[in-house]
Design a protein around this motif. Structure first.
Motif, PDB file in Angstrom:
ATOM      1  N   TYR A   2       1.812 -15.578  33.901  1.00 32.80           N
ATOM      2  CA  TYR A   2       3.199 -15.768  34.314  1.00 32.80           C
ATOM      3  C   TYR A   2       3.990 -16.333  33.143  1.00 32.80           C
ATOM      4  N   HIS A   3       5.207 -15.866  33.001  1.00 33.16           N
ATOM      5  CA  HIS A   3       6.090 -16.316  31.930  1.00 33.16           C
ATOM      6  C   HIS A   3       7.298 -17.012  32.533  1.00 33.16           C
ATOM      7  N   ILE A   4       7.708 -18.098  31.888  1.00 31.25           N
ATOM      8  CA  ILE A   4       8.945 -18.785  32.257  1.00 31.25           C
ATOM      9  C   ILE A   4       9.950 -18.467  31.166  1.00 31.25           C
ATOM     10  N   VAL A   5      11.027 -17.796  31.565  1.00 27.29           N
ATOM     11  CA  VAL A   5      12.046 -17.375  30.607  1.00 27.29           C
ATOM     12  C   VAL A   5      13.430 -17.676  31.165  1.00 27.29           C
ATOM     13  N   GLN A   6      14.366 -17.902  30.258  1.00 30.58           N
ATOM     14  CA  GLN A   6      15.742 -18.138  30.680  1.00 30.58           C
ATOM     15  C   GLN A   6      16.421 -16.784  30.897  1.00 30.58           C
ATOM     16  N   GLY A  45      -5.183 -18.348  36.572  1.00 31.28           N
ATOM     17  CA  GLY A  45      -4.050 -17.773  35.874  1.00 31.28           C
ATOM     18  C   GLY A  45      -3.626 -18.607  34.692  1.00 31.28           C
ATOM     19  N   ARG A  46      -2.669 -18.070  33.970  1.00 36.39           N
ATOM     20  CA  ARG A  46      -2.118 -18.753  32.805  1.00 36.39           C
ATOM     21  C   ARG A  46      -0.599 -18.733  32.891  1.00 36.39           C
ATOM     22  N   LEU A  47       0.003 -19.699  32.235  1.00 35.75           N
ATOM     23  CA  LEU A  47       1.450 -19.848  32.224  1.00 35.75           C
ATOM     24  C   LEU A  47       1.907 -19.919  30.776  1.00 35.75           C
ATOM     25  N   VAL A  48       2.921 -19.141  30.437  1.00 35.55           N
ATOM     26  CA  VAL A  48       3.519 -19.158  29.104  1.00 35.55           C
ATOM     27  C   VAL A  48       4.969 -19.582  29.270  1.00 35.55           C
ATOM     28  N   VAL A  49       5.348 -20.656  28.587  1.00 35.50           N
ATOM     29  CA  VAL A  49       6.697 -21.209  28.696  1.00 35.50           C
ATOM     30  C   VAL A  49       7.481 -20.844  27.441  1.00 35.50           C
ATOM     31  N   HIS A  50       8.612 -20.173  27.647  1.00 39.67           N
ATOM     32  CA  HIS A  50       9.478 -19.763  26.542  1.00 39.67           C
ATOM     33  C   HIS A  50      10.658 -20.715  26.437  1.00 39.67           C
ATOM     34  N   ASP A  53      15.589 -19.722  23.198  1.00 46.40           N
ATOM     35  CA  ASP A  53      15.697 -18.625  22.239  1.00 46.40           C
ATOM     36  C   ASP A  53      14.696 -17.502  22.508  1.00 46.40           C
ATOM     37  N   GLY A  54      13.868 -17.666  23.541  1.00 47.75           N
ATOM     38  CA  GLY A  54      12.898 -16.642  23.901  1.00 47.75           C
ATOM     39  C   GLY A  54      11.532 -16.809  23.258  1.00 47.75           C
ATOM     40  N   ARG A  55      11.416 -17.692  22.299  1.00 50.24           N
ATOM     41  CA  ARG A  55      10.123 -17.918  21.635  1.00 50.24           C
ATOM     42  C   ARG A  55       9.171 -18.683  22.546  1.00 50.24           C
ATOM     43  N   ILE A  56       7.899 -18.398  22.384  1.00 51.84           N
ATOM     44  CA  ILE A  56       6.882 -19.119  23.155  1.00 51.84           C
ATOM     45  C   ILE A  56       6.802 -20.549  22.634  1.00 51.84           C
TER      46      ILE A  56
END
Length: 78
Positions: A2-6, A45-50, A53-56
């Motif tokens: 899962y990704h957290i993005v603005q 699961g895994r979580l990726v927080v951006h 600016d969109g960068r991890i």
């Protein structure tokens, strides 16, 4: 994963490859909490927080996410 993005003025929790968000929140912290709930329900699961600016910026596994939440909970106790 899962990704957290603005997105616009909101933060979304989005399953990798999915065109629609699983959750939308006002803040990134709320999005992390929502994603944690989703991962706990799935049991993995895994979580990726951006960043804005969109960068991890960070990545978490379910175990690491729970540890971060436990540390935060201890810090807010009386």
């Amino acid at each position: 994963v899962y990704h957290i993005v603005q997105h616009d003025d909101r933060w979304t929790v989005r399953l990798q490859g999915s065109p629609t968000p699983s959750a939308t929140t006002a803040t990134r912290a709320e999005a992390v909490e929502a994603a944690g709930e989703i991962l706990r329900l799935l049991g993995n699961g895994r979580l990726v927080v951006h960043g804005e600016d969109g960068r991890i910026e960070r990545g978490y596994s379910l175990d690491a996410l729970e540890s971060a939440e436990e540390r935060r909970a201890r810090a807010t106790r009386w």
